[in-house]
Design an enzyme around this catalytic site. Structure first.
Site, mmCIF file in Angstrom:
data_model
loop_
_atom_site.group_PDB
_atom_site.id
_atom_site.type_symbol
_atom_site.label_atom_id
_atom_site.label_comp_id
_atom_site.label_asym_id
_atom_site.label_seq_id
_atom_site.Cartn_x
_atom_site.Cartn_y
_atom_site.Cartn_z
ATOM 1 N N ASN A 235 43.859 7.072 -39.567
ATOM 2 C CA ASN A 235 42.893 8.154 -39.454
ATOM 3 C C ASN A 235 42.858 8.555 -37.982
ATOM 4 O O ASN A 235 42.329 7.827 -37.142
ATOM 5 C CB ASN A 235 41.504 7.710 -39.935
ATOM 6 C CG ASN A 235 40.473 8.825 -39.824
ATOM 7 O OD1 ASN A 235 40.482 9.617 -38.897
ATOM 8 N ND2 ASN A 235 39.564 8.882 -40.782
ATOM 9 N N ASN B 20 41.405 11.183 -36.604
ATOM 10 C CA ASN B 20 40.190 11.877 -36.160
ATOM 11 C C ASN B 20 40.527 13.124 -35.340
ATOM 12 O O ASN B 20 40.031 13.318 -34.236
ATOM 13 C CB ASN B 20 39.277 10.929 -35.369
ATOM 14 C CG ASN B 20 37.882 11.502 -35.176
ATOM 15 O OD1 ASN B 20 37.508 12.474 -35.809
ATOM 16 N ND2 ASN B 20 37.112 10.898 -34.283
ATOM 17 N N ASP C 144 41.804 5.931 -45.461
ATOM 18 C CA ASP C 144 40.449 5.608 -45.042
ATOM 19 C C ASP C 144 39.545 5.681 -46.265
ATOM 20 O O ASP C 144 39.263 6.765 -46.767
ATOM 21 C CB ASP C 144 40.016 6.604 -43.960
ATOM 22 C CG ASP C 144 38.578 6.404 -43.506
ATOM 23 O OD1 ASP C 144 37.907 5.473 -44.001
ATOM 24 O OD2 ASP C 144 38.117 7.192 -42.651
ATOM 25 N N HIS D 269 39.414 5.173 -35.096
ATOM 26 C CA HIS D 269 40.092 4.237 -35.989
ATOM 27 C C HIS D 269 41.312 3.671 -35.271
ATOM 28 O O HIS D 269 41.707 4.152 -34.209
ATOM 29 C CB HIS D 269 40.585 4.955 -37.253
ATOM 30 C CG HIS D 269 39.503 5.445 -38.146
ATOM 31 N ND1 HIS D 269 39.222 4.896 -39.377
ATOM 32 C CD2 HIS D 269 38.614 6.481 -37.980
ATOM 33 C CE1 HIS D 269 38.212 5.561 -39.937
ATOM 34 N NE2 HIS D 269 37.844 6.527 -39.125
#
Length: 255
Positions: free
Chosen positions: A7, A9, A150, A247
């Site tokens: 992940n 982001n 996720d 993450h």
């Protein structure tokens, strides 16, 4: 074969922090990304980098700009790519992407977070109920399945830094943990726990109060591998030193 789930982001933000230099060094065969937060037309320079590294790439972004979205990068060209799951609101949020190969299928998934309030927690439960039925159908045609991504759920107390204080937090609610248990018991292996039963291994940390430096984290990113593939599992590692996101990546190695 090395498969990474990450992940990021926001792939644009992660790229400014050295994501692609790191990816080149890992030399992974396949990469499942979550929260890419971009449309392909918004990231031509990133697409060029991905192609220079030798990856075919497939994207399923959210309709809302700067939100959610998943992708799969792979050095092995898939036989088929399935975009979304057919449930309109889930597909509008860009949460499920699957690539089918000769001997297995790989899915990049991003479950909703319920941390913003009751309305999103309800949508998270709705996703979970749908996902049970959906995956049962997928496995009829693709029994060798890896679901990477996720999940926004810590399965057990060992997967969160302070289970007592987080007992009523979204991501560690009893209903979520029970769903995760039942989902795995329906034919999936938590590949990290298959190899590692130790505590203090996390994949997400809050940006607040220096949580990452203190390793006050949550393990919410998984490679869940269908039981027929158990004998192909070689290793799984969490890579907390990769600092491109809140993450960190999880690396799965299979035969």
């Amino acid at each position: 074969m090395k498969i990474i789930s990450y992940n990021v982001n926001g792939i644009r933000a992660a790229a400014t922090k050295g994501l692609f230099t790191w990816l080149q060094a890992t030399d992974a065969d396949m990469i499942c990304l979550q929260e890419v937060k971009a449309l392909v037309i918004q990231i031509p320079e990133i697409i060029a980098l991905i192609e220079q590294l030798g990856y075919h790439h497939y994207w399923f972004p959210a309709e809302k700009k700067g939100y959610s979205g998943v992708a799969i990068l792979t050095k092995v060209k898939p036989n088929n790519v399935a975009y979304g799951c057919g449930e309109p609101w889930i597909d509008a949020e860009g949460r499920i992407l699957r690539a089918d190969f000769d001997t297995f299928s790989l899915m990049s998934v991003y479950l909703p977070s319920g941390s913003s309030g009751d309305e999103r927690q309800i949508k998270k439960y709705e996703f979970m109920r749908f996902f049970d039925v959906y995956i049962d159908e997928v496995r009829k045609e693709h029994p060798n399945l890896i679901i990477s991504g996720d999940y926004n759920i810590c399965h057990q107390a060992i997967d969160i830094h302070n289970p007592k204080s987080n007992a009523n937090s979204s991501g560690f609610l009893p209903e979520e943990r029970e769903w995760m248990e039942l989902f795995m018991n329906n034919g999936f292996i938590d590949s990290f726990r298959h190899f590692n039963k130790d505590p203090h291994h996390y994949t997400w940390w809050s940006y607040r109060a220096g949580a990452r430096g203190k390793n006050l984290g949550w393990r919410i990113d998984y490679h869940l591998v269908s039981r027929p593939m158990e004998n192909r599992l070689k290793n799984v590692r969490i890579l907390p030193d990769a600092l491109h996101s809140d993450h960190c990546p999880v690396l799965l190695e299979i035969e």
